[in-house]
Design a protein around this motif. Sequence first.
Motif, PDB file in Angstrom:
ATOM      1  N   VAL A  95       0.856  -1.179   0.000  1.00  0.00           N
ATOM      2  CA  VAL A  95       0.000   0.000   0.000  1.00  0.00           C
ATOM      3  C   VAL A  95       0.894   1.231   0.000  1.00  0.00           C
ATOM      4  O   VAL A  95       1.731   1.403   0.892  1.00  0.00           O
ATOM      5  CB  VAL A  95      -0.929   0.015   1.242  1.00  0.00           C
ATOM      6  N   TYR A  96       0.710   2.075  -1.018  1.00  0.00           N
ATOM      7  CA  TYR A  96       1.459   3.323  -1.147  1.00  0.00           C
ATOM      8  C   TYR A  96       0.501   4.496  -0.983  1.00  0.00           C
ATOM      9  O   TYR A  96      -0.603   4.483  -1.530  1.00  0.00           O
ATOM     10  CB  TYR A  96       2.111   3.421  -2.529  1.00  0.00           C
ATOM     11  N   VAL A  97       0.935   5.503  -0.237  1.00  0.00           N
ATOM     12  CA  VAL A  97       0.179   6.748  -0.106  1.00  0.00           C
ATOM     13  C   VAL A  97       1.099   7.872  -0.551  1.00  0.00           C
ATOM     14  O   VAL A  97       2.195   8.037  -0.003  1.00  0.00           O
ATOM     15  CB  VAL A  97      -0.306   6.979   1.346  1.00  0.00           C
ATOM     16  N   ASP A  98       0.683   8.590  -1.560  1.00  0.00           N
ATOM     17  CA  ASP A  98       1.457   9.693  -2.125  1.00  0.00           C
ATOM     18  C   ASP A  98       2.880   9.237  -2.493  1.00  0.00           C
ATOM     19  O   ASP A  98       3.858   9.936  -2.243  1.00  0.00           O
ATOM     20  CB  ASP A  98       1.481  10.879  -1.162  1.00  0.00           C
ATOM     21  N   GLY A  99       2.982   8.024  -3.053  1.00  0.00           N
ATOM     22  CA  GLY A  99       4.251   7.501  -3.529  1.00  0.00           C
ATOM     23  C   GLY A  99       5.117   6.819  -2.486  1.00  0.00           C
ATOM     24  O   GLY A  99       6.156   6.257  -2.809  1.00  0.00           O
ATOM     25  N   GLU A 100       4.727   6.850  -1.219  1.00  0.00           N
ATOM     26  CA  GLU A 100       5.520   6.260  -0.141  1.00  0.00           C
ATOM     27  C   GLU A 100       4.854   4.982   0.371  1.00  0.00           C
ATOM     28  O   GLU A 100       3.651   4.988   0.667  1.00  0.00           O
ATOM     29  CB  GLU A 100       5.648   7.274   0.998  1.00  0.00           C
ATOM     30  N   ARG A 101       5.633   3.890   0.469  1.00  0.00           N
ATOM     31  CA  ARG A 101       5.052   2.627   0.942  1.00  0.00           C
ATOM     32  C   ARG A 101       4.711   2.743   2.418  1.00  0.00           C
ATOM     33  O   ARG A 101       5.548   3.080   3.239  1.00  0.00           O
ATOM     34  CB  ARG A 101       6.021   1.465   0.721  1.00  0.00           C
ATOM     35  N   LYS A 102       3.443   2.460   2.739  1.00  0.00           N
ATOM     36  CA  LYS A 102       2.952   2.577   4.115  1.00  0.00           C
ATOM     37  C   LYS A 102       2.714   1.224   4.769  1.00  0.00           C
ATOM     38  O   LYS A 102       2.854   1.093   5.977  1.00  0.00           O
ATOM     39  CB  LYS A 102       1.643   3.383   4.149  1.00  0.00           C
ATOM     40  N   GLN A 103       2.293   0.239   3.971  1.00  0.00           N
ATOM     41  CA  GLN A 103       1.970  -1.070   4.531  1.00  0.00           C
ATOM     42  C   GLN A 103       2.350  -2.168   3.563  1.00  0.00           C
ATOM     43  O   GLN A 103       2.307  -1.975   2.348  1.00  0.00           O
ATOM     44  CB  GLN A 103       0.457  -1.208   4.775  1.00  0.00           C
ATOM     45  N   ARG A 104       2.689  -3.327   4.119  1.00  0.00           N
ATOM     46  CA  ARG A 104       2.849  -4.547   3.332  1.00  0.00           C
ATOM     47  C   ARG A 104       2.029  -5.604   4.058  1.00  0.00           C
ATOM     48  O   ARG A 104       2.227  -5.848   5.237  1.00  0.00           O
ATOM     49  CB  ARG A 104       4.303  -4.970   3.244  1.00  0.00           C
ATOM     50  N   ILE A 105       1.114  -6.210   3.330  1.00  0.00           N
ATOM     51  CA  ILE A 105       0.188  -7.173   3.918  1.00  0.00           C
ATOM     52  C   ILE A 105       0.300  -8.488   3.153  1.00  0.00           C
ATOM     53  O   ILE A 105       0.239  -8.493   1.923  1.00  0.00           O
ATOM     54  CB  ILE A 105      -1.269  -6.654   3.829  1.00  0.00           C
ATOM     55  N   SER A 106       0.434  -9.582   3.873  1.00  0.00           N
ATOM     56  CA  SER A 106       0.465 -10.890   3.232  1.00  0.00           C
ATOM     57  C   SER A 106      -0.930 -11.236   2.724  1.00  0.00           C
ATOM     58  O   SER A 106      -1.931 -10.972   3.406  1.00  0.00           O
ATOM     59  CB  SER A 106       0.910 -11.961   4.237  1.00  0.00           C
ATOM     60  N   LEU A 107      -1.011 -11.816   1.537  1.00  0.00           N
ATOM     61  CA  LEU A 107      -2.314 -12.247   1.014  1.00  0.00           C
ATOM     62  C   LEU A 107      -2.855 -13.447   1.789  1.00  0.00           C
ATOM     63  O   LEU A 107      -3.992 -13.861   1.587  1.00  0.00           O
ATOM     64  CB  LEU A 107      -2.214 -12.570  -0.480  1.00  0.00           C
ATOM     65  N   GLU A 108      -2.041 -13.993   2.685  1.00  0.00           N
ATOM     66  CA  GLU A 108      -2.493 -15.080   3.563  1.00  0.00           C
ATOM     67  C   GLU A 108      -3.250 -14.533   4.770  1.00  0.00           C
ATOM     68  O   GLU A 108      -3.989 -15.257   5.422  1.00  0.00           O
ATOM     69  CB  GLU A 108      -1.292 -15.902   4.053  1.00  0.00           C
ATOM     70  N   GLU A 109      -3.040 -13.249   5.085  1.00  0.00           N
ATOM     71  CA  GLU A 109      -3.644 -12.629   6.281  1.00  0.00           C
ATOM     72  C   GLU A 109      -4.983 -11.984   5.928  1.00  0.00           C
ATOM     73  O   GLU A 109      -5.050 -10.790   5.626  1.00  0.00           O
ATOM     74  CB  GLU A 109      -2.692 -11.581   6.864  1.00  0.00           C
TER      75      GLU A 109
END
Length: 136
Positions: free
Chosen positions: A51-65
């Motif tokens: 997840v990027y907000v204004d070009g900066e990565r804010k979150q990484r979420i596993s598709l398993e979660e």
Amino acid sequence: GVESMTGEGSTEEKRKKRRHDLFLIGVLLLLALGLWFLSHCGRKPGAWVEVYVDGERKQRISLEEEGNYTIETPWGTNQLQVRDHCAKMVKADCKDKLCMHQKAIEREKETIVCLPHKVVVEICAGEEGQLDGITN
């Protein structure tokens, strides 16, 4: 005499042009089909949602979660749902809500974009996600 020869020649030219046009259309259709196949079938299943907000990565979420994830921005709020190894934008308080109408994503490089909130959600493949985790 001259007119009849010109008339016959133009009919033959029209046939050649038609064959040429059909050949070109066939080649273009094959090319389009090949590009579609490469873009859709060549992609790996995703492992992460970034997840990027204004070009900066804010979150990484596993598709398993599986679950619902809130994305807060200075411009508004979105809610991302991860379910069945797919990610979909299920809520947004932006005016147009176009991000909610985009299909669920599950394969590498697929994205969901909310322009009013400057949010980009992108699927990353397993290997890339693991390498990113090591280097960051």
